[in-house]
Every structure is written in structure tokens, then in C-alpha cells.
Scaffold this motif. Structure first.
Motif, PDB file in Angstrom:
ATOM      1  N   LYS A   1      32.318  19.990  42.297  1.00 20.47           N
ATOM      2  CA  LYS A   1      31.555  20.571  43.406  1.00 20.47           C
ATOM      3  C   LYS A   1      31.113  19.542  44.439  1.00 20.47           C
ATOM      4  O   LYS A   1      30.669  19.908  45.520  1.00 20.47           O
ATOM      5  CB  LYS A   1      30.346  21.331  42.863  1.00 20.47           C
TER       6      LYS A   1
ATOM      7  N   GLU B   1      29.578  24.901  35.346  1.00 17.34           N
ATOM      8  CA  GLU B   1      29.810  25.245  36.753  1.00 17.34           C
ATOM      9  C   GLU B   1      28.596  25.948  37.354  1.00 17.34           C
ATOM     10  O   GLU B   1      28.201  25.662  38.487  1.00 17.34           O
ATOM     11  CB  GLU B   1      31.058  26.122  36.873  1.00 17.34           C
TER      12      GLU B   1
ATOM     13  N   LYS C   1      32.388  25.388  29.842  1.00 19.05           N
ATOM     14  CA  LYS C   1      32.764  25.133  31.241  1.00 19.05           C
ATOM     15  C   LYS C   1      32.092  26.066  32.244  1.00 19.05           C
ATOM     16  O   LYS C   1      31.552  25.600  33.248  1.00 19.05           O
ATOM     17  CB  LYS C   1      34.285  25.186  31.409  1.00 19.05           C
TER      18      LYS C   1
ATOM     19  N   ALA D   1      32.083  19.643  35.920  1.00 18.54           N
ATOM     20  CA  ALA D   1      31.541  20.703  36.778  1.00 18.54           C
ATOM     21  C   ALA D   1      30.877  20.112  38.018  1.00 18.54           C
ATOM     22  O   ALA D   1      31.077  20.596  39.136  1.00 18.54           O
ATOM     23  CB  ALA D   1      30.544  21.554  36.002  1.00 18.54           C
TER      24      ALA D   1
END
Length: 194
Positions: free
Chosen positions: A110, A61, A57, A106
Motif C-alpha cells: 500500500k 491488508e 493476508k 500488506a
């Protein structure tokens, strides 16, 4: 499991002004973030591999943010995305499937308008293998103008005991899109499809 062991990473950006037709007023920009990591399962069969998704993860990201930065730093300009993995020959296809959730979520976290599932591909390959990463509209999978792909690869990766993880983002439709269907400006953004 320990955090992923990174050997190298790369970001590739493209700016596409035309594909043989008129020059676009606004060019299509697309970028791929690639990271080569050690495959912790290479060379053996492991039944419970799912915990490694949690370990991936933070990498997802970081790669998603790196792509946004490579495309100018404003996540609101991202209109398309995709993901993929190439597993080295001592691994198995299922190891690449571990990238689906950490890579996809991820990017969706965003990008504000990102209801659509992130398309994906994976394969087992030797160093220098190439991968066509599929791309769709980030908010509605039925937007044909954003059906695309970006070919990626790193010459010396993945080695047999590695994986090459990939995220792709784009800023718009194909430059000469004429396939019809749902237009990006008509997306409702309710179900990830339309």
C-alpha cells in the motif's frame, strides 16, 4: 484453515509536537492498528503452521488500510513502519512469527516507496502485556532519523488462547532527530537500505 476469529481491534494515534525541545513545524504522527484473534494452535504443538499466513493476508491488508486512513488517507505521507505480535500463554513464539509476511507485505503493497524490510518483534505474554514495536524508514533502513518504536497493548489481551497482532506506521522522523547519517531526502530507494 478458517479465517481468523477476531475478538476486538483498536487503533491508537499519536501527534508529537515536541520532546522537550522546540515545537516542530510539522508534528510527527504515528499510529498502531491492533487486532486480537483466536490462536488456532493454542494448547498444542502443530508442525505445519505456515498455511495460516495465507489466512492472515486479508487481515493484514485491512489493518494497513485502516492505518493509512487514521493518518489522513494518503499513503504517500507514510515514511516509517513496523510490526509485532504478542502470543497468549497457551501459544508459542513461532505463532507470532506467522504475522511477519502477511503484516509486512500488506503495508509494503500500500506504500509506494517501501523497499525496506519491515522491522518486527514478538513475544509471549499475558493480558495487558505491552510491546515495543520497532520502526524504520519505509524505503531505506539506514535512515537513522526514523529509528523509533511505539509501545502498544490492550488491557485484556491477549488471553491465553489468543494473539494480538500489530502494525505501526509513522509520517516522519523523530521530532528532534539529530543523530546524523543518511537523510530521508537523500534516499535512492534501490535496495531497501540506502
Amino acid at each position: 484453515m478458517p479465517e481468523p476469529q477476531i475478538r476486538k481491534s483498536a487503533i491508537v494515534t499519536e501527534t508529537i509536537w515536541h520532546e522537550g525541545g522546540p515545537v516542530a513545524e510539522t508534528p510527527l504522527r504515528r499510529a498502531a492498528a491492533m487486532t486480537v484473534i483466536a490462536n488456532p494452535f493454542a494448547g498444542r504443538y502443530v508442525e505445519d503452521i505456515q498455511p495460516f499466513m495465507e489466512d492472515l493476508k486479508p487481515l493484514g491488508e485491512q489493518m494497513a488500510q485502516d492505518l493509512i486512513d487514521a493518518l489522513g488517507g494518503d499513503p504517500s505521507v507514510i515514511e516509517g513502519y513496523g510490526k509485532g505480535a504478542i502470543v497468549g500463554t497457551n501459544g508459542e513464539l513461532e505463532h507470532g512469527a506467522l504475522w511477519h509476511a502477511p503484516g509486512g507485505y500488506a503495508m509494503r503493497a500500500k506504500i509506494e516507496k517501501s523497499m525496506a524490510i519491515v522491522p518486527s518483534t514478538k513475544k509471549v505474554g499475558a493480558p495487558g502485556a505491552r510491546l515495543d514495536v520497532p520502526v524504520t524508514h519505509a524505503n531505506a533502513s539506514y535512515v537513522r532519523s526514523h529509528f523509533d518504536a511505539m509501545e502498544v497493548g490492550i488491557p485484556d489481551a491477549p488471553k491465553a488462547d489468543e494473539m494480538l497482532l500489530v502494525l505501526v506506521m509513522t509520517t516522519g522522523p523523530r521530532v528532534h532527530n539529530r543523530a546524523g547519517g543518511l537523510a530521508a531526502q537523500d534516499v535512492k530507494g534501490e535496495d531497501g537500505l540506502r
